[in-house]
Design an enzyme around this catalytic site. Sequence first.
Site, short mmCIF file in Angstrom:
data_model
loop_
_atom_site.label_atom_id
_atom_site.label_comp_id
_atom_site.label_asym_id
_atom_site.label_seq_id
_atom_site.Cartn_x
_atom_site.Cartn_y
_atom_site.Cartn_z
CG ASP A 191 -2.32 0.43 1.32
OD1 ASP A 191 -2.53 1.79 0.48
OD2 ASP A 191 -3.38 -0.09 0.76
CG HIS A 261 -4.22 1.91 -1.94
ND1 HIS A 261 -3.84 3.10 -0.90
CD2 HIS A 261 -5.58 2.15 -2.59
CE1 HIS A 261 -5.58 3.56 -0.62
NE2 HIS A 261 -6.20 2.63 -1.27
CD GLU A 325 -10.26 3.84 -0.57
OE1 GLU A 325 -11.18 4.70 0.05
OE2 GLU A 325 -8.57 3.07 -0.69
#
Length: 532
Positions: A191, A261, A325
């Site tokens: 991440d 990420h 995301e």
Amino acid sequence: MIVSICVSSAYADDVKADYRVVPLPENIKILGNKPFILDASANIVYANGDSLLQRNATFLAEYVKKSVGLSLVVKSHSANSDRNIFLRIDRKIIGDEAYKIEINQHNIIVSGKTANGVFYGIQTLRKSLPIIQHAENVIMPAAVITDSPRFAYRGMMLDVARHFFPVDFVKEYIDLLALHNMNTFHWHLTDDQGWRIEIKKYPLLTKIGSIRKHTTLGRNSSLDDETPYGGFYTQQQAREIVEYAKERYITVIPEIDMPGHMLGALAAYPELGCTGGPYQVSGNWGVFDDILCAGNEKTYQFIQDVMDELMDIFPSKYIHLGGDEAPKTRWTTCEKCQGLIKSLGIKGDKECTAENRLQGYLVSRIEKYLNQKGRKIIGWDEILEGDVQKSATIMSWRGVEGGIKASRLGHDAIMTPVSYCYFDYYQTDKTWNEPLLIGGNLNIEKTYSYQPVPDSLTAAEKKHIIGVQGNLWTEYIVCPSLAEYQVLPRMAALSEVQWMQYDKKNYADFRKRLERLLQVYKLYGYKYFVEK
Ligand code: ACM
Ligand code: ZN
């Protein structure tokens, strides 16, 4: 005769097994005959030459020793056919994870179509035991128990990027999965805040990408702890975890989250980003604009190389490609990304922007690569926005809509909606005495109430809902004890969602049965939440 009818109720409850465990077995028929008296003279007997049953037998011996202090002998045969716990394969049983337990005054027989089924029978037996330090004997009421799970995919995710968890804790987490009859460990390995798996071809991923210079204090405050933070798993350690999980009939699915990420990787290899960097491993939480450049061939080479090493470590059918995301801010102004959109003839419309379709191109290209090697992909529900192939399995997290849309389109779906399955959320509204967490309020009753297969789906669409998963994101989960506290006992509630038929569930009854499981948590020293 009269004695034999009364005998099982003549013993004190505190030395008696109770088969009404969590998750509740499908059928428990208490026979009322004489019970099996479990004492130190009982053996655990597995079929000669069956190494899987032998290991299961060893697990059972360990569990019995821990719960009631009896040391049972594990044997491959028995001179004496009485006083044994037999572990057996019975091909007539339907379902690879199904099992049957027969208990009479002479023996206990745990059978499964596979050793996997027998393992779940053993989990039921261990959870049925009272917790007594030095029992002379335990009364096992005569009964027949048959059981099988509702869903094939029963998962828990652990994010080791935001906070790193040592190998021993990862193994303990796998133990928790086994205790709750779960079969899939989703390992979120990378991440923005850290890359946590060794990749030999790209050593800077761990040398640079696994270390952040500091971590924000509180919820992205302007202060930080001024302390570098890092950690990663060597490939050897990851293999050890895969093996540890396999022994417990748990598959490890690795996740490399892309194209967003990715700051851990970009800090190490800035040429993989649209702007070329420099980038930092993030000490803050959130969603960041800098993501992998989809217009750069080097990105695809990088991902394929990472996938090659990953597939060598993880034999799982699925590889998780993340996909959540990923803002398209950089892609809309990046010459390379725009160039690829043009050369591929990708067009945006009111359904889907060109940049979202570019993400779909990236996911599908990597999916094809993995498919050629015999693997399948899972992606978070955002990947549906990019027209991915039907063969991709969708993890519905932003709600249940992703899962509904996916199954209508013909994708398999795994339900893990924030509203029921996010165990980083508070589990009470009385938050003043809780550690600082991300927020939310998801109490155990809410998790318990979840029906993962929406009524609105047709029978054919319903078949695409292959399972349910709980997620532990760890921005605020700073240590193993807090990780335990966040998942326990909500994992118990989730286990009934995953294992039991919906119409058999009953929250009040679950709460009563949970008491014995809490004693097991206590026995193993796990921290767990108790409503004050
Ligand atoms: C997610 O919670 N971002 C999948
Ligand atoms: Zn780009």
